[in-house]
Design a protein around this motif. Structure first.
Motif, PDB file in Angstrom:
ATOM      1  N   HIS A   1       0.817  -1.220   0.000  1.00  0.00           N
ATOM      2  CA  HIS A   1       0.000   0.000   0.000  1.00  0.00           C
ATOM      3  C   HIS A   1       0.847   1.266   0.000  1.00  0.00           C
ATOM      4  N   ALA A   2       1.989   1.274   0.685  1.00  0.00           N
ATOM      5  CA  ALA A   2       2.810   2.485   0.726  1.00  0.00           C
ATOM      6  C   ALA A   2       3.356   2.825  -0.656  1.00  0.00           C
ATOM      7  N   ARG A   3       3.770   1.814  -1.382  1.00  0.00           N
ATOM      8  CA  ARG A   3       4.305   2.062  -2.725  1.00  0.00           C
ATOM      9  C   ARG A   3       3.209   2.560  -3.669  1.00  0.00           C
ATOM     10  N   ARG A   4       2.024   1.982  -3.572  1.00  0.00           N
ATOM     11  CA  ARG A   4       0.935   2.416  -4.440  1.00  0.00           C
ATOM     12  C   ARG A   4       0.501   3.837  -4.106  1.00  0.00           C
ATOM     13  N   ALA A   5       0.484   4.175  -2.804  1.00  0.00           N
ATOM     14  CA  ALA A   5       0.110   5.533  -2.412  1.00  0.00           C
ATOM     15  C   ALA A   5       1.144   6.541  -2.904  1.00  0.00           C
ATOM     16  N   ALA A   6       2.424   6.196  -2.766  1.00  0.00           N
ATOM     17  CA  ALA A   6       3.484   7.092  -3.242  1.00  0.00           C
ATOM     18  C   ALA A   6       3.422   7.252  -4.760  1.00  0.00           C
ATOM     19  N   GLY A   7       3.203   6.137  -5.463  1.00  0.00           N
ATOM     20  CA  GLY A   7       3.090   6.213  -6.914  1.00  0.00           C
ATOM     21  C   GLY A   7       1.901   7.048  -7.346  1.00  0.00           C
ATOM     22  N   ALA A   8       0.775   6.899  -6.627  1.00  0.00           N
ATOM     23  CA  ALA A   8      -0.409   7.685  -6.958  1.00  0.00           C
ATOM     24  C   ALA A   8      -0.172   9.166  -6.715  1.00  0.00           C
ATOM     25  N   ALA A   9       0.545   9.498  -5.640  1.00  0.00           N
ATOM     26  CA  ALA A   9       0.817  10.902  -5.333  1.00  0.00           C
ATOM     27  C   ALA A   9       1.646  11.559  -6.437  1.00  0.00           C
ATOM     28  N   LEU A  10       2.704  10.883  -6.884  1.00  0.00           N
ATOM     29  CA  LEU A  10       3.533  11.441  -7.956  1.00  0.00           C
ATOM     30  C   LEU A  10       2.753  11.526  -9.266  1.00  0.00           C
ATOM     31  N   ALA A  11       1.964  10.485  -9.550  1.00  0.00           N
ATOM     32  CA  ALA A  11       1.187  10.485 -10.793  1.00  0.00           C
ATOM     33  C   ALA A  11       0.122  11.580 -10.761  1.00  0.00           C
ATOM     34  N   LEU A  12      -0.447  11.819  -9.589  1.00  0.00           N
ATOM     35  CA  LEU A  12      -1.454  12.877  -9.458  1.00  0.00           C
ATOM     36  C   LEU A  12      -0.841  14.235  -9.790  1.00  0.00           C
ATOM     37  N   GLN A  13       0.334  14.494  -9.247  1.00  0.00           N
ATOM     38  CA  GLN A  13       0.978  15.778  -9.530  1.00  0.00           C
ATOM     39  C   GLN A  13       1.340  15.905 -11.003  1.00  0.00           C
ATOM     40  N   ALA A  14       1.762  14.794 -11.624  1.00  0.00           N
ATOM     41  CA  ALA A  14       2.106  14.830 -13.044  1.00  0.00           C
ATOM     42  C   ALA A  14       0.871  15.106 -13.892  1.00  0.00           C
ATOM     43  N   ALA A  15      -0.249  14.445 -13.573  1.00  0.00           N
ATOM     44  CA  ALA A  15      -1.487  14.655 -14.327  1.00  0.00           C
ATOM     45  C   ALA A  15      -2.018  16.071 -14.111  1.00  0.00           C
ATOM     46  N   ALA A  16      -1.917  16.543 -12.857  1.00  0.00           N
ATOM     47  CA  ALA A  16      -2.382  17.900 -12.570  1.00  0.00           C
ATOM     48  C   ALA A  16      -1.540  18.933 -13.309  1.00  0.00           C
ATOM     49  N   ALA A  17      -0.248  18.667 -13.447  1.00  0.00           N
ATOM     50  CA  ALA A  17       0.624  19.600 -14.167  1.00  0.00           C
ATOM     51  C   ALA A  17       0.204  19.737 -15.621  1.00  0.00           C
ATOM     52  N   THR A  18      -0.267  18.653 -16.210  1.00  0.00           N
ATOM     53  CA  THR A  18      -0.740  18.705 -17.602  1.00  0.00           C
ATOM     54  C   THR A  18      -1.959  19.612 -17.716  1.00  0.00           C
ATOM     55  N   VAL A  19      -2.867  19.487 -16.750  1.00  0.00           N
ATOM     56  CA  VAL A  19      -4.055  20.353 -16.747  1.00  0.00           C
ATOM     57  C   VAL A  19      -3.651  21.803 -16.520  1.00  0.00           C
ATOM     58  N   GLN A  20      -2.716  22.022 -15.599  1.00  0.00           N
ATOM     59  CA  GLN A  20      -2.305  23.378 -15.265  1.00  0.00           C
ATOM     60  C   GLN A  20      -1.547  24.055 -16.403  1.00  0.00           C
ATOM     61  N   ALA A  21      -0.937  23.254 -17.278  1.00  0.00           N
ATOM     62  CA  ALA A  21      -0.230  23.843 -18.419  1.00  0.00           C
ATOM     63  C   ALA A  21      -1.189  24.615 -19.315  1.00  0.00           C
ATOM     64  N   ALA A  22      -2.437  24.098 -19.379  1.00  0.00           N
ATOM     65  CA  ALA A  22      -3.449  24.782 -20.191  1.00  0.00           C
ATOM     66  C   ALA A  22      -4.170  25.879 -19.408  1.00  0.00           C
ATOM     67  N   HIS A  23      -4.005  25.888 -18.095  1.00  0.00           N
ATOM     68  CA  HIS A  23      -4.674  26.882 -17.246  1.00  0.00           C
ATOM     69  C   HIS A  23      -3.678  27.358 -16.183  1.00  0.00           C
ATOM     70  N   PRO A  24      -2.747  28.215 -16.563  1.00  0.00           N
ATOM     71  CA  PRO A  24      -1.666  28.615 -15.640  1.00  0.00           C
ATOM     72  C   PRO A  24      -2.156  29.293 -14.366  1.00  0.00           C
ATOM     73  N   ASP A  25      -3.357  29.880 -14.391  1.00  0.00           N
ATOM     74  CA  ASP A  25      -3.835  30.594 -13.202  1.00  0.00           C
ATOM     75  C   ASP A  25      -4.587  29.696 -12.225  1.00  0.00           C
ATOM     76  N   TRP A  26      -4.759  28.444 -12.600  1.00  0.00           N
ATOM     77  CA  TRP A  26      -5.476  27.541 -11.689  1.00  0.00           C
ATOM     78  C   TRP A  26      -4.588  27.182 -10.493  1.00  0.00           C
ATOM     79  N   PRO A  27      -5.197  26.951  -9.333  1.00  0.00           N
ATOM     80  CA  PRO A  27      -4.395  26.563  -8.159  1.00  0.00           C
ATOM     81  C   PRO A  27      -3.770  25.187  -8.348  1.00  0.00           C
ATOM     82  N   ARG A  28      -2.689  24.937  -7.607  1.00  0.00           N
ATOM     83  CA  ARG A  28      -1.955  23.676  -7.741  1.00  0.00           C
ATOM     84  C   ARG A  28      -2.088  22.847  -6.464  1.00  0.00           C
ATOM     85  N   PHE A  29      -1.881  21.553  -6.634  1.00  0.00           N
ATOM     86  CA  PHE A  29      -2.049  20.631  -5.512  1.00  0.00           C
ATOM     87  C   PHE A  29      -0.829  20.602  -4.597  1.00  0.00           C
TER      88      PHE A  29
END
Length: 466
Positions: free
Chosen positions: A352-380
């Protein structure tokens, strides 16, 4: 009586003697009717109507199959051993009942078929075995063993039903003989085994803690009683007579009882009345992930409500759910612009610790893609912590939720608040479980709100491939 599991709500008041008497009378009526038909054969009227038989069996099988699916889904979600076995009981009854439906002349075959006629008592007996097993003490290692065996049990049961169907169609071995008469050895043996198992299940379910919010244990005891009576009716019923139609109706009634009880239960945790104590209120090793949008309040103040809603939908619909499904987490709750996700160990999955850590990094990576199109949006900001937590049900009949509580959860929330914007902070428990597979940057001992002792924290920079 066993005390209710902590956090599962108030216990139901004991039934009154009058209510117990009426329940016994109602459940005894089918047996009394069967005894009358046996004693007075002239009353056991014959009515052969193929379409009614087919649709009656189909309705019972469809309801049963739906119950099997619903309980199995809850069993997977909550990893509850009792629900696994209950779903298998429903599946066995539904599958063999479907084979019996095919025995209706003119549906699949023009005449009678031994295997298809025996399918119902076989299915009832197999279902009784799973019912009795589900009533056992399934906490601790017993429940863990059932969860490990669950995929094999499902595969074996489905395979057995398919083999029975094929052998019945081919009419090989003992199934090549003419259909046995009622009250012969095959029916009697199946009924004896089934009755013994259903009796064990009924007694144990009646002894289970009953809660005001869930009528399920009593409903299952009633349903298993009706199925036991159906076993008896199968032995004594004469084809196309009232005694034969009776066991069809009894099976349908048993499944309808469960449906009604489930509908009366709190919808968010409909099957909670059957949970084992480990599921309802047990301690487990978990990893908890909190993600929150930094500066969301300021962002909301300066933007139109429709745009704020679109922002949350983009994050919580397009970013988080796919990541949770990919890494096997469970969204515990959404709190405004924050999300809490729980990860537990499961067979065939990474720790579970590895999956949670992997999900956290993947979440930030996916959010960065969204934020690239919306630079003024808040970040996680994301925080992850691992350790022991109490997992179970909070609330009563007016509102129940399945969640995790404890210091592990509190620290995960505080770590999220100290994480760098766009980054991931993890606690010492998670870092220890990741070992050398993670690239970390020490954040030092942090003083977090509500906790006396400081918390050692790290920024998770990367994670090696497994």
């Amino acid at each position: 009586m066993t005390e209710p599991a902590p956090g599962t709500g108030p216990a139901a008041p004991p039934p009154t003697p009058g209510r117990i008497a009426w329940t016994i009378v109602l459940l005894a009526i089918p047996l009394a009717g069967l005894a009358l038909l046996i004693a007075r054969p002239a009353l056991d009227l014959e009515w052969e109507h193929q379409p009614t038989h087919f649709w009656l069996v189909l309705a019972a099988g469809a309801i049963n199959a739906a119950l099997a699916w619903a309980v199995a889904a809850a069993a997977r979600l909550r990893r509850d051993a009792r629900l696994v076995l209950v779903s298998l009981s429903f599946l066995a009854a539904a599958g063999f009942l479907a084979l019996h439906a095919l025995a209706t002349p003119g549906v699949l075959l023009s005449g009678s078929n031994t295997g298809f006629q025996l399918a119902t008592p076989v299915g009832l007996t197999v279902a009784a075995g799973f019912a009795a097993w589900s009533s056992a003490d399934l906490d601790g290692e017993h429940g863990a063993r059932v969860l490990r065996l669950a995929p094999w049990l499902v595969t074996g049961l489905v395979a057995a039903m398919l083999v029975w169907g094929v052998v019945s169609l081919l009419e090989v071995g003992p199934l090549a003989a003419a259909p046995p008469e009622r009250m012969t050895i095959p029916f009697v043996l199946l009924a004896v085994v089934g009755l013994a198992c259903y009796t064990v299940a009924v007694v144990r379910y009646l002894r289970m803690p009953r809660h005001a919010a869930s009528p399920l244990p009593l409903a299952f005891a009633s349903a298993f009683t009706l199925l036991a009576e159906a076993e008896i009716a199968v032995v004594f019923g004469r084809n196309w007579h009232l005694s034969w139609w009776e066991w069809h109706v009894l099976m349908l009634a048993a499944f309808v009882v469960i449906v009604i009880a489930a509908q009366r239960s709190w919808r968010e945790e409909r099957w909670a009345g059957l949970y084992t104590r480990d599921t309802a209120a047990g301690e487990r090793e978990v990893s908890v992930l909190f993600a929150d949008l930094a500066g969301f309040t300021h962002f909301s103040e300066g933007h139109d409500p429709a745009e704020v809603t679109a922002t949350l939908n983009a994050y919580f619909t397009d970013v988080i759910p796919p990541l949770v499904e990919r890494f096997g987490g469970r969204v515990d709750r959404l709190i405004g612009d924050a999300v809490m996700v729980v990860f537990e160990d499961a067979a065939g999955e990474a720790p579970h610790a590895r999956r949670a850590a992997g999900a956290a990094l993947a979440l930030q990576a996916a959010a960065a893609t969204v934020q690239a199109a919306h630079p003024d949006w808040p970040r996680f900001r994301v925080g992850v912590n691992s350790g022991v937590a109490n997992v179970g049900i909070l609330g009563t009949g007016g509102g129940r939720t399945y969640t995790v509580i404890g210091d592990t959860v509190n620290v995960a929330s505080r770590l999220e608040g100290t994480a760098p914007v766009g980054g991931v902070a993890i606690g010492a428990g998670t870092a220890r479980r990741l070992g050398g597979s993670a690239t970390l940057r020490p954040l030092g001992a942090l003083t977090v709100k509500g906790r006396t002792a400081p918390v050692e924290a790290f920024e998770l920079v990367g994670l090696d491939e497994p």
